[in-house]
Structures are given as C-alpha cells and as structure tokens.
Design a protein around this motif. Structure first.
Motif, mmCIF file in Angstrom:
data_model
loop_
_atom_site.group_PDB
_atom_site.id
_atom_site.type_symbol
_atom_site.label_atom_id
_atom_site.label_comp_id
_atom_site.label_asym_id
_atom_site.label_seq_id
_atom_site.Cartn_x
_atom_site.Cartn_y
_atom_site.Cartn_z
ATOM 1 N N HIS A 13 0.629 -1.167 -0.046
ATOM 2 C CA HIS A 13 -0.037 0.079 -0.083
ATOM 3 C C HIS A 13 0.724 1.240 0.026
ATOM 4 O O HIS A 13 0.351 2.173 0.180
ATOM 5 C CB HIS A 13 -0.922 -0.016 1.213
ATOM 6 N N THR A 14 2.089 1.043 -0.270
ATOM 7 C CA THR A 14 2.988 2.110 -0.129
ATOM 8 C C THR A 14 2.991 3.121 -1.305
ATOM 9 O O THR A 14 3.440 2.779 -2.276
ATOM 10 C CB THR A 14 4.488 1.991 0.350
ATOM 11 N N VAL A 15 2.315 4.367 -1.164
ATOM 12 C CA VAL A 15 2.293 5.263 -2.424
ATOM 13 C C VAL A 15 3.618 5.940 -2.576
ATOM 14 O O VAL A 15 4.342 6.067 -3.617
ATOM 15 C CB VAL A 15 1.364 6.221 -2.166
ATOM 16 N N LYS A 16 4.412 6.255 -1.462
ATOM 17 C CA LYS A 16 5.600 7.105 -1.604
ATOM 18 C C LYS A 16 6.229 6.945 -0.205
ATOM 19 O O LYS A 16 5.471 6.869 0.793
ATOM 20 C CB LYS A 16 5.296 8.249 -1.597
ATOM 21 N N LEU A 18 8.209 8.737 2.392
ATOM 22 C CA LEU A 18 8.460 10.170 2.565
ATOM 23 C C LEU A 18 9.559 10.859 3.404
ATOM 24 O O LEU A 18 10.397 11.647 2.979
ATOM 25 C CB LEU A 18 7.233 11.031 3.311
ATOM 26 N N ASP A 19 10.162 9.872 4.293
ATOM 27 C CA ASP A 19 11.246 9.949 4.853
ATOM 28 C C ASP A 19 11.577 8.740 5.601
ATOM 29 O O ASP A 19 10.813 7.865 5.460
ATOM 30 C CB ASP A 19 11.503 11.266 5.961
ATOM 31 N N HIS A 22 8.405 7.868 7.841
ATOM 32 C CA HIS A 22 7.015 7.999 7.163
ATOM 33 C C HIS A 22 6.822 7.734 5.846
ATOM 34 O O HIS A 22 7.560 7.855 4.895
ATOM 35 C CB HIS A 22 6.613 9.475 7.479
ATOM 36 N N MET A 24 3.677 7.251 2.733
ATOM 37 C CA MET A 24 2.125 7.709 2.441
ATOM 38 C C MET A 24 1.648 6.405 1.973
ATOM 39 O O MET A 24 2.067 5.647 1.171
ATOM 40 C CB MET A 24 2.154 8.680 1.215
ATOM 41 N N TYR A 26 -1.965 4.087 0.779
ATOM 42 C CA TYR A 26 -2.972 3.937 0.186
ATOM 43 C C TYR A 26 -4.185 3.355 1.043
ATOM 44 O O TYR A 26 -4.067 2.171 1.603
ATOM 45 C CB TYR A 26 -3.127 3.256 -1.203
ATOM 46 N N GLY A 144 -7.660 2.899 13.987
ATOM 47 C CA GLY A 144 -8.501 3.956 14.267
ATOM 48 C C GLY A 144 -7.745 5.406 14.101
ATOM 49 O O GLY A 144 -6.519 5.349 14.362
ATOM 50 N N ILE A 145 -8.454 6.334 13.695
ATOM 51 C CA ILE A 145 -7.940 7.580 13.394
ATOM 52 C C ILE A 145 -8.722 8.721 14.159
ATOM 53 O O ILE A 145 -9.910 8.417 14.254
ATOM 54 C CB ILE A 145 -7.863 8.024 11.908
ATOM 55 N N GLU A 149 -7.869 13.140 10.513
ATOM 56 C CA GLU A 149 -7.009 12.082 9.929
ATOM 57 C C GLU A 149 -8.073 11.532 8.944
ATOM 58 O O GLU A 149 -7.956 11.248 7.584
ATOM 59 C CB GLU A 149 -6.542 11.107 10.493
ATOM 60 N N THR A 158 -5.219 8.622 0.981
ATOM 61 C CA THR A 158 -3.985 8.252 1.660
ATOM 62 C C THR A 158 -3.937 8.584 3.040
ATOM 63 O O THR A 158 -4.829 9.581 3.616
ATOM 64 C CB THR A 158 -3.164 8.541 1.109
ATOM 65 N N VAL A 160 -0.707 9.302 6.012
ATOM 66 C CA VAL A 160 0.748 9.516 6.378
ATOM 67 C C VAL A 160 1.157 8.826 7.578
ATOM 68 O O VAL A 160 0.358 9.160 8.622
ATOM 69 C CB VAL A 160 1.571 10.890 6.104
ATOM 70 N N LYS A 162 3.370 6.708 10.419
ATOM 71 C CA LYS A 162 4.579 6.683 10.819
ATOM 72 C C LYS A 162 5.013 5.075 11.125
ATOM 73 O O LYS A 162 4.119 4.397 11.443
ATOM 74 C CB LYS A 162 4.738 7.077 12.190
ATOM 75 N N SER B 88 -10.827 7.516 20.095
ATOM 76 C CA SER B 88 -10.017 8.370 19.103
ATOM 77 C C SER B 88 -10.748 9.831 19.025
ATOM 78 O O SER B 88 -10.142 10.721 18.312
ATOM 79 C CB SER B 88 -10.127 7.755 17.811
ATOM 80 N N ILE B 112 -3.249 7.725 18.673
ATOM 81 C CA ILE B 112 -4.190 8.442 17.907
ATOM 82 C C ILE B 112 -4.141 10.012 18.236
ATOM 83 O O ILE B 112 -4.408 10.955 17.646
ATOM 84 C CB ILE B 112 -5.704 8.076 17.874
ATOM 85 N N ASN B 119 -2.160 17.637 14.563
ATOM 86 C CA ASN B 119 -3.037 18.302 13.519
ATOM 87 C C ASN B 119 -3.957 19.579 13.947
ATOM 88 O O ASN B 119 -4.463 20.032 13.277
ATOM 89 C CB ASN B 119 -4.159 17.185 12.987
ATOM 90 N N ASP B 193 1.464 11.422 -7.572
ATOM 91 C CA ASP B 193 2.022 10.053 -7.128
ATOM 92 C C ASP B 193 0.925 9.180 -6.745
ATOM 93 O O ASP B 193 0.921 7.869 -6.841
ATOM 94 C CB ASP B 193 2.879 10.222 -6.069
ATOM 95 N N PHE B 197 0.068 5.443 -8.298
ATOM 96 C CA PHE B 197 -0.008 4.123 -7.506
ATOM 97 C C PHE B 197 -1.281 3.662 -7.675
ATOM 98 O O PHE B 197 -1.327 2.293 -8.078
ATOM 99 C CB PHE B 197 0.180 4.484 -6.093
#
Ligand code: SF4
Lengths: 467, 212
Positions: A13-16, A18-19, A22, A24, A26, A144-145, A149, A158, A160, A162, B88, B112, B119, B193, B197
C-alpha cells in the motif's frame, strides 16, 4: 529477505516513502459513523474539499442511536438527533452508502464492515473510531484515526503513517473450557500493561489463535488498542477465506480468485524479524474480569482484588488506589463475591452471533438473579435478525434480559443510555474507564459467558461454574 | 481561544501537574459533553467529571487543580504515562485547545491522540517521568510566576531556576506545528503520485476496488 506480515501489508500500500520513518499509505476502505463522521464530512465540505472515492466509503448509525424497540431519530441524549440528521445530510451529499436507522444492515461499524465484506483480508481500512483494529481479525490492516485524519483519508485516499514496530504475540497450546478470546486479550493486557503495545502493530498467532473462529479473532484484535497498539491482526487462512466468501461487498468471479491467491501469501515468512515477541501459554489463561478503571486492571475471576501497597512503583500504586476508590472495592476482596446491579451483552467486542449463541446457551431455561437489570444489544441488525430466526431472543427475554435494536448502546454513554448513576455493571464491552457507561458507573469487563453467569447469580461469577 | 492549528514556536505559561498515568480521552472530555456536530464549544466540557461537582453540572469542584486560583490560565499540562489513551475522539484535543492548553508534557501519549495534537496545533512534548516531576516541583510554589518556557525550535523546556530539558520530536511534526500547516494540503501536493499508484494497483489488486 524474509518479511513479516506487517511489512507485506504496508509494502503493498505504499504510495511513497516520505522520509526514513514516514510513508504515504493508500487507504482501501473508510468507514464513518454519526458521531465523528458527520464532523469530518462537514469540515471537509467547509474547506472546499471533496470525498475522492465515495464508493469505497461507508457510514453507519451506531454510536448515538437509540436502541429501544421502535426507535426513531430521537435519542436519550437531547441533541443526539442533530448528529443523525447531519450524517444523513452529509453522506447523501457526498454520495456515501449509509446504513441508516431501519436499514436491515445497520449496526456497529466494526461488525457491519466484516459482515458486509467491506473489510477484507489484505486491505487497509480506517474509521474515526479507535476499535477499527477489530477488522485485523480478518487479516486487514485496520486502525482508528481522528477526525482530521479521516478528512485526510477522504480527500487524498491516503494517510501518512509513521512506521510502527512489529510485535508478535504467540498463544501456544489450547484454551480451557469456558475461556474465550476476550480472556486472552485481557490476560495479555493485564500481564504486559495498558501501554505494552505502544508503537507496535501486533500480529497474533499460535495454536490457540488459529483455533479461534473468525468472530473470536475479531474480539481478540478489537482490544489491541487497549494494549496501546497501533493495531492488531491475524494472518488470513482458509477459515478467513470461507468467512468472506459470498458477502455482499466481497469480490466475485475472477476477482475473487485473484483475491484468494493474494490472501494466501499473507503470512509472516519463516525467519521474519519482529521487534518484540511475547509468548503466552493459552492453557494458563482463566476467565478474566476487570477490577479497576483500565483494562490493565484485570485478573482471573478466582483471584482477590490486588493490594496496591504491594506494588513497588509509586505511580502505579496511586493509580491502583484511585481505581479502587472509584470502584469502591477493597484489596483482598474476592472478585467472584462482588455483587452486581446490572449485566450488559453488546459492543463491537462481543455482540456477534457466536457471542449471543454462547451466552444464550448458558442462560437457556434459567432466570437472572432478582434485582439485576440485564440488557442484550446485538452488534448489527443482521445479527439481531439471525438471533431471532434461531430463537435466541426468546432465551434472553425468558431469562430476564431486555432485547434491543443494534447500536453501541451502553458500551458508552454518548447516546445517553445507562443503567443509572453509580451502578455496578458486568459488561462484555472493552473499556472500564471512569464514567464510560454513565456517571460514576462501575464497569467490570469480561466475556459474554462471564457476563451471563454473573447475571444468573447476581455476583461476579466464574462461567465454569455453569459448564 | 480557537481550535485551529495556529503556529507554535515558543510558549511560556502556567503549568499544572496531572501526573496520573493513563488519563484517557473519556476523562479529558466525557461523551455527554460532546453535544453538537462541531469542533467548537467543547472547552467547557474539558475534564468535566473531575472539574465539576455533579455530572452534567457546572459548579466548580474546588479540589480539581485547574479550578484553583494558583492555576488560573493554565496553558501547559504536566502529565503521566499514556496520556490521551482510549477513544479516538478528536474532541479531546479540541477541548484542550479551546480551554487554552498549548503544550502537553508526558512520558508517552496515546497514538491517535498524539496525531490529533499535531493536526491541531497542540504541542505534545515527550520527557521522562523524572524530568516531569522536577518541572512540576519547580512550578508548584507559585505557578503563576514560575512559568516554564517551551522552545520548539530548539526542542527545549527551560525553567526559571535555569534547569533545561531537551526533547526530541519528529521533523515532520515539528515542521507542521511551527508553521501551523495542514497535512491535507501537504499531501495533496503528491496527487500525481497517488494517481500513479492507484493505476498500477488496480492492475494488481483489482479485487480491492469497489464500484468499477
Ligand atoms: S461498541 Fe463501543 S467500543 Fe465499539 S464502536 Fe461502539 S462505542 Fe466504540
């Protein structure tokens, strides 16, 4: 290089990148509910952003909805209908499938997403609800987010992420009779701490996990977040594939074959590296119940309430003392002597059909203790309908339980449903936090079997007494 | 006070100790205090179960630290392990921000919750328990004047007595907080990108795509 399952799920699932820390990622599926989803959709619209792939986004009414028979939009909490109306409005505007009140497939997000085949093995799935990790039971990477997010996932497809560390928790051997997935996870959290999984994604494995039904694996993964893990999951196997097959949103035809071929690759490779390992002897696990205000405050039902003075750490000691003051318990008191006011069977942890079947088998032909209030809330409208087709509702009602419509109900107090101030409740839910089930309510979390046994006697009871 | 992600570079203010471990988001804001579909109007519900004498009431509980005059205008919380664990609900962060909290210092945070802080312009500082206890001890005589200074650029907490504690924070989070950035905006810069993908992924994992 040998990969663990977390690597495989992330890499696909890695789009990119970042460092160093981290990526990104999908997101395949987003689930919303009326409590936090409505805020996310409203805020997204206010910032002139759109939901990128509404066909991969779903929403349900679970957190606030009333669960009394004959319900409408009105909730016990006076302003609850505002969330319900806002959700209806914003999902319609965004073109998102809503499992509304009255829909035959309405229910708790994490129950519905599995039941409908929305959550799939090898998928990434997020929901602004911490127990999204439940779907790890299917071999999904689900977590959960927060609301912001969720907006991010809706607007960009997507998140990001960690990099989490990989932990493997192996349950060797077999569970004893009367011991369930709920007891496994309470045992893990009690032994390794509510913070024990912080920074980790946990793969559950071992004989006792393989033997669990898919529904029980969802119970196990449900409480990964109470272990502070980012998520938990179980590698999909033939049982998983059989569970998913034929569900409404599951792939079909050629795509099904393609999916199954992929799912069969989703295991940690032999020799894969883990950042941390825990091994537990499943045979040593007892039916567990909480005595304090955090799932870490749990132990085998035959034990006494622990004594804070024996703990060497000052902070732990004071947290234990504070918890026991709130719970009005004394050190040394036997857990299985504590009288209860109420019993609750429900929640995304333990209200799937297998949970209701197990509880009903124990309750059949019996009556709950006088003075105990008891409520059963099926995890989804579909679970409710299945249970009714099997006559389970009658078993619950005859035993003295209330039989309700589906929703989160007394798992927490958002919709205003509660047994009443200060009541002592044995509950098949996942959080025994202060006030979680209403003001001053004292919650003891346990398996549905332990809840049913306790309802029958009116005190916290070892379910093995009834086997 | 706003709940937006206003930049935070340096901050000094009254610091209140709430050192108990595992303070969960149900405690930070009880569910019944989240009454409307909004990120605003939540500050009043912050710590409601501890802050008021009665559930749902508004009579201040004099025992609760933030109600004491010495801790008027608290903007820094000194916390225990695993602060913000549990649900969350981002409302916990919105409530803290609206109340006026800009910095949290704890040995660890709920995962979370930590992201929600970043954010929303709320700086989560990770220091070990001993350091936090020392900071708490150095501020308790007169919290109104003994204000710690948090410098995010230099990643340090400085006390009036001259003690200094360094903390680490990920570069990406620091960048967002210092500039008050919005992660969605940042990510949308990678739109090409994401599309690329997806196009490749549809070939490989067509089964994961609905409605096509
Ligand atoms: S049942 Fe309880 S834990 Fe599960 S989603 Fe609903 S409120 Fe959250």
């Amino acid at each position: 290089m040998a990969k663990n399952l977390l690597d495989k799920l992330l890499d696909s699932h890695t789009v990119k990148t970042l460092d160093a820390d981290h990526r990104m990622i999908y997101i395949d599926r987003i689930f919303l509910h009326e409590r936090t989803g409505s805020i996310a959709l409203k805020s997204l619209a206010a910032s002139n952003r759109t939901v990128q792939r509404p066909e991969q986004v779903f929403c349900t009414m679970d957190h606030i909805v009333d669960t009394h028979p004959g319900r409408g939009d009105k909730t016990q909490m006076p302003s609850g209908h505002l969330f319900i109306e806002a959700t209806r409005h914003s999902t319609a505007q965004a073109g998102i499938r809503l499992f509304d009140i009255g829909d035959a497939n309405q229910g708790i997000a994490h129950v519905v997403s599995a039941e409908q085949g929305i959550a799939l093995p090898g998928c990434t799935m997020v929901c602004p609800d911490s127990h999204t990790c439940t779907l790890g039971g299917l071999g999904a990477l689900a977590w959960g987010i927060g609301s912001t997010e969720a907006e991010h996932a809706l607007a960009t497809k997507t998140l990001v992420l960690k990099k989490a560390q990989a932990m493997r928790v192996t349950f060797n051997g077999k569970l004893s009779a009367g011991v369930t997935a709920k007891d496994m996870i309470l045992h893990l959290i009690a032994a390794h701490g509510a913070n024990g999984g912080a920074g980790f994604a946990v793969e559950f494995c071992g004989e006792a996990v393989r033997e669990l039904s898919i529904e029980a694996r969802m119970t196990l993964c449900n409480m990964a977040v109470e272990f502070s893990a980012v998520t938990g999951f179980v590698a999909p196997d033939e049982k998983t594939i059989a569970y998913v097959k034929g569900r409404p949103y599951a792939p079909t035809g050629e795509r099904w074959d393609q999916a199954v071929a992929h799912w069969r690759t989703l295991q940690s490779d032999p020799g894969a590296r883990f950042d941390h390992e825990i091994v537990i002897d499943a045979g040593s696990i007892e039916p567990s119940v909480s005595w304090g205000t955090n799932p870490q405050h749990s132990m085998g039902v035959s034990h006494p309430v622990p004594s804070p003075s024996e703990n060497p750490e000052a902070e732990v000691r004071s947290a234990m003392e504070k918890a026991q003051r709130y719970m009005q318990l004394e050190p040394g008191q036997k857990l299985n002597s504590i009288a209860i006011d109420a019993a609750f069977i429900g929640s995304c942890t333990n209200s799937r059909i297998s949970d209701l079947r197990a509880a009903a088998a124990m309750l059949k032909g019996k009556r709950i203790a006088p003075g105990v209030a008891a409520v059963c809330v099926p995890g989804s409208s579909q679970v409710k309908q299945m249970a009714e087709a099997e006559g389970l509702h009658q078993v619950f009602i005859d035993a003295g339980f209330e039989w309700r419509e589906s929703g989160c109900s007394m798992c927490f107090y958002a919709g205003g449903e509660t047994f009443g101030e200060g009541k002592r409740v044995i509950s098949s839910t996942n959080r025994n936090f202060e006030g979680r089930q209403g003001p001053k309510v004292k919650t003891h979390i346990a398996s549905p079997l332990t809840v049913a046994a306790s309802a029958l006697t009116g005190r916290i009871t070892d379910p093995r007494d009834f086997l | 006070m706003s709940t937006s992600n206003a930049p935070i570079v340096r901050h000094s203010g009254v610091a209140a100790p709430l050192l108990q471990a595992n303070i969960d988001t149900d405690v930070i804001i009880p569910s019944r205090e989240m009454k409307i579909v909004s990120k605003e109007g939540l500050g009043e519900g912050l710590f409601a179960n501890w802050r008021y004498t009665l559930p749902g009431g508004r009579e201040a509980n004099p025992d609760f630290i933030l109600n004491q005059t010495a801790y008027r205008n608290t903007s820094i919380l000194l916390c225990g392990n695993n602060f913000g664990c549990g649900s969350s609900r981002e409302h916990a962060v919105w409530a803290l921000r609206e109340y006026g909290i800009r910095v949290l210092i704890a040995p660890s945070f709920g995962a979370i919750f930590y992201n929600n802080c970043i954010n929303n312009g709320l700086l989560p500082v990770v220091l070990d328990e001993d350091a936090i206890r020392e900071i708490a001890a150095a501020c308790t005589d007169n919290p109104q004047t003994q204000q710690p200074l948090i410098n995010l650029e230099e990643q340090s907490v400085t006390l009036l007595n001259g003690s200094q504690y360094e903390f680490s924070i990920e570069a990406a989070a620091k960048h967002m907080l210092i500039n008050g950035l919005d992660q969605i905006g940042l990510s949308l810069q990678h739109a090409a990108d994401i599309e690329a993908f997806e196009a490749g992924d549809r070939d490989q994992r067509g089964w994961a795509y609905l409605g096509v």
